[in-house]
Design a protein around this motif. Structure first.
Motif: not given
Lengths: 307, 307
Positions: A109-111, A162, A218, A221, A230, A266, A272, A282-284
């Motif tokens: 996921d994320g490609v 990406r 993110d 999404r 997530c 998914w 997942p 995820c805290r980026r």
DNA sequence: CGTGCCAGGTGCCAT
DNA sequence: ATGGCACTTGGCACG
């Protein structure tokens, strides 16, 4: 799968030649006959290898090799080409064999495909009045990632990456050049969209009059900074926090038909592997969602321009 | 190096997310903390992995995971990023540890650098009167592989590839565009040289007025069809058989100074790994050495041209 | 089967 | 560190 630790030298002869001097290494023989030669460092790439399909034949070493201490010669021959891997084994330190069975395979996921699906759904991220024409719009020289129409009815070709490197700009330029040769379609505008766009790529894009757009996967999404556990990997857009800038609170565009490959990767939209991991990931750093650079056409990479 | 065969599920969270359902796999832990997850098929690329530097911590599974049958949780954390690999081990089938020591590393022959060195030496393959200006001619946007001068004193930029794909044409186009902005250098001609040039790349090159040149690495190394036992890997050009076409019998051009990186890769010029292997490999299909396509400018990929 | 293009690309070397 | 680029790139999807 067969695992062998051995002191060996290795020679590959095929598309090029490569030689590994005598040392202790891992030899991994897979069920399809492929062989991997790994050292105790480096990355996932083996020092030397043979791709499947291949056959491994273990033979007696030639007399002159035996004299040099070779006790076994492995001859790994590719089934479809002349590529060959020769492993000269001087000492066996470990050997074991294991039945692994067939692997169910990887789920990702994320490609780029996911990014493309989301951007097609949220095409108005490009601006008011934008509408989707097609994803993967085929041309003679390859597919344009997304073809759209802006508020003024002008065609827009979007190249999606990406990571926005310079070659993506080249790719888009190629498509634009082609599309603009069609009088019915011209003029076609170009937009380079990526999660991150490298400075040089941005300069080149601007030099060619191509828009740059930085995307936030993110945010697209539907995950925001406040609650990024997530947990919400569904594609429905949640009420966004004020972090999402400007026109951010977008509802997936339903008026345009999707191309057929829109399956949920998914399964049930569940994140997942939530075995307790990945909370703080995820805290980026969050790049600006809509970036509109000033255009500097003919910037000429610092070379005094031929105006 | 640690080898583990285990029934496990794997989750990667980092630049993207990836999930491996429960199955039996090889887990390879290297000395630098990197981890490879391999199945019994596929290629040399692991199903999942963690690049070095990383640290592996084996922890007790969370209670809810333990209930699902997880006996061990491997937490592989990348040292410099948020990338993380979580391996949930349900059953250990094999485990062994081995000391491999440091690897002396790979020695290669036949990569682009070798081709470049040879073409610089045999620059007259491009035509009579050609002379070398520089290898790796640096520009603001990257190095031009070879810069030369043709018989009429015109500058020629050569992009060299092992496999001539479309992106190499883009690359050369970029260089030409830049070089031609310099009035002192313009006009600069482009030559795309490769062991094999893909048809589409050739079309694009021709469309942009770029010459294509197919190179024969074996011939340039001085190996011919009659006696190709990998015995003569010196760079001296032998008396060629009639297979080598036209101007093929070339003596290495000595009047042009080399840039400094001209070390002999194999030490004494001896073909490596002559353990009896590779005899029939060198007997390959031999492409024409000098190929001069008809130029069709503005071919427009079949689109009715905007003349 | 060729052609284009993505990849958690990786690795190497340059500024 | 960043950028440009090769790589036995490998792999997939589509014509």
């Amino acid at each position: 799968m067969r695992l062998v630790i051995a002191r060996c030298s290795v020679d590959y002869i095929g598309r090029l030649r490569a030689h590994l001097p005598l040392a202790t290494r891992l030899l991994l023989v897979k069920a399809d006959g492929s062989v991997l030669v790994h050292s105790d460092g480096g990355s996932y790439k083996p020092l030397n290898w043979m791709s499947p399909p291949a056959t491994l034949r273990i033979i007696e070493p030639a007399p002159e090799d035996a004299e040099l201490g070779v006790m076994q010669t492995w001859n790994v021959q590719h089934a479809k080409s002349d590529d060959r891997l020769v492993i000269s084994i001087h000492e066996l330190m470990h050997e074991s064999s294991h039945d692994l069975g067939v692997d169910p395979g990887l789920v990702k996921d994320g490609v780029e495909a996911d990014l493309q699906r989301l951007l097609a759904e949220q095409i108005t991220l490009l601006g008011d009045g934008y509408s989707l024409i097609r994803r993967e719009y085929m041309t003679a020289i390859g597919p344009v990632d997304i073809l759209a129409r802006d508020g003024h009815g002008r065609t827009v070709a979007i190249e999606l990456k990406r990571r926005g490197d310079i070659d993506g700009v080249e790719q888009l330029t190629r498509y634009l050049e082609l599309l603009n040769r069609d009088p019915l379609m011209a003029p076609v505008k170009g937009v380079y969209a990526a999660q991150q766009i490298k400075p040089q790529a941005r300069v080149l894009a601007q030099d060619r009059g191509i828009d740059c757009l930085t995307l936030d996967y993110d945010a697209m999404r539907g995950v925001d900074d406040v609650d990024s556990r997530c947990a919400g990997s569904t594609t429905s857009i949640r009420a966004s926090s004020d972090v999402t800038p400007g026109r951010g609170t977008v509802v997936p565009v339903q008026r345009h038909i999707e191309s057929a490959d829109d399956r949920n990767r998914w399964g049930g939209g569940v994140c997942p592997g939530t075995t307790g991991a990945g909370q703080d990931h995820c805290r980026r750093r969050r790049p600006r969602l809509r970036e509109r650079p000033d255009y500097v056409r003919r910037s000429c990479w610092g070379i005094p321009a031929c105006v």
